[in-house]
Scaffold this active site. Structure first.
Site, mmCIF file in Angstrom:
data_model
loop_
_atom_site.group_PDB
_atom_site.id
_atom_site.type_symbol
_atom_site.label_atom_id
_atom_site.label_comp_id
_atom_site.label_asym_id
_atom_site.label_seq_id
_atom_site.Cartn_x
_atom_site.Cartn_y
_atom_site.Cartn_z
ATOM 1 C CG ASP A 37 -4.803 -10.842 -0.899
ATOM 2 O OD1 ASP A 37 -3.953 -10.761 -1.813
ATOM 3 O OD2 ASP A 37 -5.247 -9.851 -0.294
ATOM 4 C CG ASP A 68 -9.205 -10.750 7.629
ATOM 5 O OD1 ASP A 68 -9.077 -11.880 7.152
ATOM 6 O OD2 ASP A 68 -8.926 -9.709 7.010
ATOM 7 C CD GLU A 87 -8.314 -8.216 -0.674
ATOM 8 O OE1 GLU A 87 -7.387 -7.633 -1.271
ATOM 9 O OE2 GLU A 87 -8.207 -8.655 0.484
ATOM 10 C CG HIS A 141 -11.298 -11.267 2.931
ATOM 11 N ND1 HIS A 141 -10.862 -10.256 2.120
ATOM 12 C CD2 HIS A 141 -10.610 -11.147 4.090
ATOM 13 C CE1 HIS A 141 -9.932 -9.542 2.761
ATOM 14 N NE2 HIS A 141 -9.764 -10.078 3.954
ATOM 15 C CG ASP A 147 -3.661 -9.784 2.885
ATOM 16 O OD1 ASP A 147 -3.127 -9.389 3.941
ATOM 17 O OD2 ASP A 147 -4.669 -9.255 2.387
ATOM 18 C CG ASP A 197 1.669 -0.999 3.404
ATOM 19 O OD1 ASP A 197 0.956 -0.563 4.316
ATOM 20 O OD2 ASP A 197 1.299 -1.862 2.578
ATOM 21 C CG ASP A 238 -5.407 -11.495 7.303
ATOM 22 O OD1 ASP A 238 -6.276 -12.077 6.635
ATOM 23 O OD2 ASP A 238 -5.350 -10.259 7.403
ATOM 24 C CG HIS A 258 -1.813 -0.963 1.560
ATOM 25 N ND1 HIS A 258 -1.480 -2.128 2.185
ATOM 26 C CD2 HIS A 258 -3.151 -1.022 1.356
ATOM 27 C CE1 HIS A 258 -2.558 -2.873 2.330
ATOM 28 N NE2 HIS A 258 -3.592 -2.232 1.842
HETATM 29 C C1 XLS Z 1 -7.722 -6.628 4.523
HETATM 30 C C2 XLS Z 1 -7.356 -6.804 3.116
HETATM 31 C C3 XLS Z 1 -6.154 -6.006 2.692
HETATM 32 C C4 XLS Z 1 -6.074 -5.965 1.199
HETATM 33 C C5 XLS Z 1 -5.236 -4.859 0.667
HETATM 34 O O1 XLS Z 1 -8.473 -7.382 5.102
HETATM 35 O O2 XLS Z 1 -7.168 -8.160 2.863
HETATM 36 O O3 XLS Z 1 -5.004 -6.547 3.272
HETATM 37 O O4 XLS Z 1 -5.624 -7.177 0.672
HETATM 38 O O5 XLS Z 1 -5.747 -3.619 0.995
HETATM 39 NI NI NI Z 2 -7.733 -10.660 5.395
HETATM 40 NI NI NI Z 3 -6.324 -9.074 1.277
#
Ligand code: XLS
Ligand code: NI
Ligand code: NI
Length: 440
Positions: free
Chosen positions: A299, A310, A235, A274, A342, A107, A312, A104
């Site tokens: 992702d 989430d 996304e 997600h 991600d 980032d 991740d 991003h």
């Molecule tokens: C957040 C999203 C983010 C996107 C990029 O939940 O997954 O990380 O992939 O903005």
């Molecule tokens: Ni996520």
């Molecule tokens: Ni993402």
């Protein structure tokens, strides 16, 4: 501030050692040169390391702050800290020998006091990226703009009640898209971070959806204007941070893209965590996107079965991944997309090399699952069974129905004239599950 002389313990790039490799840091399955279906594994999987979770997240959760104590988060000169972060980021890309990364705008470079200052910072860091990318041969899978962290976006970016916020977001996206273009990015991502709402008491949903449609259309127009060749990817995510996110899932995103005439230029970036938050499987979301012609990129991560948010985590589930890659291979594989990590290490994983273990472990899990998927596809275990199940639709009557050559009355009369009942057949789910188990 300067980058630490050495951040990671590991100094040599991780290499392929085969399933019996003695070192814990070796690829056991990911042999990037191995040819499968006419392409190298590296070209199939297109791994990318993401900047935000790996280098920006500090290890905080809602109950506690920083645990990682990265040196580049402790300084007084934000641009020097961004440069130190870039050093470590490119060192990780080198050690993992990944072909791609993602980031991003915020980032990579600190936000300034004004948009102009932020854009200037971003371009200065992009100069560094450009030089490092040329030297290391690492490429950009996609870039994106963070339109959700700053308080100006608390009521959304494109869907904000204030057009000035919409314009600010446009400014950020123009800069991020142009930098992505300059760095040869293969896609540009729009995750609708705060495009959603908490309560209809203060929200005009129709208006907000139209604003979002306009915003994405503006990004598409600009992409054409500057000659950015890749697709724009939106996304899907059903909730978090807002209660109702407008890009709920693949089906909802498809409806949105159709309504605003965007399916030609915009595809989807699908994320495992997600998908399950939306009450679907990862495989379902991918299969649906392929069926609707909007599949873009992944992702790659995993949510926790017991937690409703989430998390991740790094993807490690072989069976799930094998079915996902089977779906992708069946659809012809990635074009501009790839597998973006991600994913974030857990809060207690405070050793720098935990970042390496996480990526290597997940790259291997993906490679192993991918190889299993390619064998399943070659031997037709699942595809032949599907073909047989739908064989009736390939016969003359099935084709005539789908070609519009039969009316409702034709079909009814035909059944009335005939004396044979349709014969139910087994769906054979357990048989098929056992078949998959032979390969995974
Ligand atoms: C957040 C999203 C983010 C996107 C990029 O939940 O997954 O990380 O992939 O903005
Ligand atoms: Ni996520
Ligand atoms: Ni993402």
């Amino acid at each position: 501030m300067n980058a630490p002389a050495r951040f990671f313990e590991t100094t040599a790039p991780i290499s392929f050692g085969g399933p019996q490799a003695p070192s814990p840091l070796a690829f056991r399955w990911y042999d990037k040169h191995r040819i499968v279906h006419g392409k190298r594994l590296e070209e199939h999987l297109r791994f990318a390391v993401c900047y935000w979770h790996s280098f920006c997240w500090v290890g905080s959760d809602p109950f506690g702050g920083e645990t990682f104590l990265r040196p580049w988060h402790h300084g007084t000169d934000p641009m020097a800290m961004a440069r130190a972060k870039a050093e470590v980021a490119f060192e990780l890309f080198r050690l993992l020998d990944v072909p791609f990364f993602t980031f991003h705008d915020v980032d990579a470079a600190p936000e300034g006091k004004t948009l102009a200052e932020s854009v200037q910072n971003l371009n200065a860091i992009a100069d560094i990226f450009e030089a490092k990318m040329a030297a290391q041969k690492v490429r950009l899978l996609w870039g994106t703009a963070n339109l959700f962290s700053h308080r100006r976006y608390m009521a959304g970016a494109a869907t904000n009640p204030d057009p000035q916020v919409f314009a600010y977001a446009a400014g950020q996206v123009r800069a991020a898209l142009e930098v992505t273009h300059r760095l040869g990015g293969q896609n540009y991502v729009l995750w609708g971070g705060r495009e959603g709402y908490e309560t209809l008491l203060n929200t005009d949903m129709k208006r907000e959806l139209d604003q979002l449609g306009r915003f994405v259309s503006l990004v598409v127009e600009h992409k054409h204007k500057i000659g950015f060749p890749g697709p724009i990817l939106i996304e899907p995510k059903p909730k978090e941070p807002t209660k109702h996110q407008y890009d709920f899932d693949v089906a909802t995103c498809y409806g949105f893209l159709e309504r605003y005439g965007l399916t030609k230029d915009v595809k989807l970036n699908i994320e495992q965590n997600h998908a399950i938050l939306a009450g679907h499987s990862f495989q379902h979301e991918i299969a649906l996107a392929q069926a609707l012609g909007v599949f873009g990129s992944l992702d790659i991560n995993r949510g926790d079965d017991l937690l409703g948010w989430d998390t991740d985590q790094f993807a490690m589930n072989g069976q799930e991944l094998a079915l996902v890659f089977h779906e992708i291979l069946k659809g012809g594989g990635f074009t501009t997309g790839g597998l973006n990590f991600d994913a974030k290490i857990r809060r207690q994983s405070i050793d720098p090399d935990d970042l390496i273990h996480a990526h290597v472990g997940s790259m291997d899990a993906c490679a192993r699952a991918f190889l299993a998927a390619s064998v399943m596809l070659d031997s037709g275990v699942l595809t032949d069974a599907l073909k047989e199940r739908y064989a009736g639709w390939d016969g003359s009557e099935g084709r005539a129905i789908l070609a519009g050559e039969r009316s409702l009355a034709d079909l009814a009369d035909r059944v009335l004239r005939s004396s044979t009942e349709p014969q139910p057949r087994s769906g054979r789910q357990e048989f098929l599950e056992s078949l998959v188990n032979r390969y995974v």
